[in-house]
Design an enzyme around this catalytic site. Structure first.
Site, PDB file in Angstrom:
ATOM      1  N   VAL A 102       0.866  -1.176   0.000  1.00 13.92           N
ATOM      2  CA  VAL A 102       0.000   0.000   0.000  1.00 13.92           C
ATOM      3  C   VAL A 102       0.903   1.227   0.000  1.00 13.92           C
ATOM      4  CG1 VAL A 102      -1.841   1.244   1.192  1.00 13.92           C
ATOM      5  CG2 VAL A 102      -1.708  -1.261   1.368  1.00 13.92           C
ATOM      6  N   CYS A 103       0.538   2.225  -0.790  1.00 16.59           N
ATOM      7  CA  CYS A 103       1.250   3.496  -0.798  1.00 16.59           C
ATOM      8  C   CYS A 103       2.726   3.289  -1.143  1.00 16.59           C
ATOM      9  CB  CYS A 103       1.044   4.178   0.558  1.00 16.59           C
ATOM     10  SG  CYS A 103       1.377   5.953   0.595  1.00 16.59           S
ATOM     11  N   THR A 104       3.647   3.870  -0.349  1.00 25.38           N
ATOM     12  CA  THR A 104       5.074   3.739  -0.635  1.00 25.38           C
ATOM     13  C   THR A 104       5.637   2.387  -0.224  1.00 25.38           C
ATOM     14  OG1 THR A 104       5.551   4.888   1.449  1.00 25.38           O
ATOM     15  CG2 THR A 104       5.553   6.213  -0.559  1.00 25.38           C
ATOM     16  N   GLY A 105       4.769   1.494   0.205  1.00 28.78           N
ATOM     17  CA  GLY A 105       5.222   0.129   0.458  1.00 28.78           C
ATOM     18  C   GLY A 105       5.777  -0.511  -0.800  1.00 28.78           C
ATOM     19  N   GLY A 152      -2.425   2.095  -4.449  1.00 28.13           N
ATOM     20  CA  GLY A 152      -1.973   3.481  -4.413  1.00 28.13           C
ATOM     21  C   GLY A 152      -1.907   3.994  -2.981  1.00 28.13           C
TER      22      GLY A 152
END
Length: 234
Positions: A102-105, A152
């Site tokens: 998720v996200c910057t993961g 995202g």
């Protein structure tokens, strides 16, 4: 699903809690799911908003998982340069049925070498950094490439988790989980994507992130160099 289905959330200091607590609420409703919070040190992990999570297990104590979820957060830079953290998600991801972020993961998955040659989603402000790793940035809210499913920014984690749930337990089960959670977003403003937000709102959001932009870009370059350095095969 009849066997135990371990789901590992690979945490680190200053992780964004909604990046993993949203998917946690979905994945915890999978048949036979066993959701586990894990980090390098174990014990207590403090999220970037100040919330602390205790009884976190050590990643090294987790033998394997069926599903790995790597969240993003303001601690992404430090996590990206934590060789022990990257080694653990690389190890778990290599054998997991599903690898998710998720996200910057997704930047962390890329730094661990788990996204080579793949497409992936990321938070809109950092998406292009994926290309430094040879990953194709994709603006979609959820991106699947093989067994890797990336989401995202932040709230996309719930959507990603529902998509994965449908893959594992069927569409009917996923829709039942969505209804049970009453997940029916009706945001008061249509500014959740840069292509929809007004220019002045985009500028304000970027200004808030400018203070960490150079630091993240530099960390990505170092991570790319580390991946290219001679070492044991992934």
């Amino acid at each position: 699903m009849t066997a135990d289905f371990p789901v590992i959330f690979a945490l680190y200091p200053r992780v964004t809690q909604l990046d993993f607590t949203g998917p946690f609420e979905v994945f915890a409703r999978l048949p036979n799911a066993r959701c586990i919070l894990a980090s390098v040190q174990g014990g207590t992990v403090q999220a970037d908003g100040g919330i602390s999570f205790d009884r976190v297990v050590r990643l090294s104590d987790v033998a394997e998982c069926a599903l790995l979820c790597v969240p993003g957060g303001f601690g992404t830079v430090a996590a990206m340069e934590d060789s022990a953290y990257l080694a653990e998600i690389r190890r778990l991801g290599a054998r997991a049925r599903f690898v998710t972020s998720v996200c910057t993961g997704s930047l962390l998955l890329a730094a661990a070498g788990l996204l080579r040659g793949k497409r992936a989603a990321c938070h809109w402000a950092w998406r292009e950094l994926l290309s430094e790793f040879g990953v194709t940035p994709d603006p979609a809210r959820i991106v699947r490439d093989g067994n890797v499913i990336t989401g995202g920014g932040v709230t996309a984690g719930i959507d990603m988790a529902l998509r994965v749930t449908a893959e594992i337990a069927g569409v009917d089960h996923a829709e039942t989980v969505q209804l049970a959670m009453e997940y029916a977003p009706e945001p008061p403003f249509d500014s959740g994507r840069p292509e929809r937000a007004r220019p002045e709102i985009i500028a304000a959001a970027r200004k808030r992130l400018d203070g960490i932009r150079d630091e993240r870009a530099a960390a990505v370059r170092r991570a790319v160099e580390a991946l290219a350095a001679p070492r044991a095969a992934i």
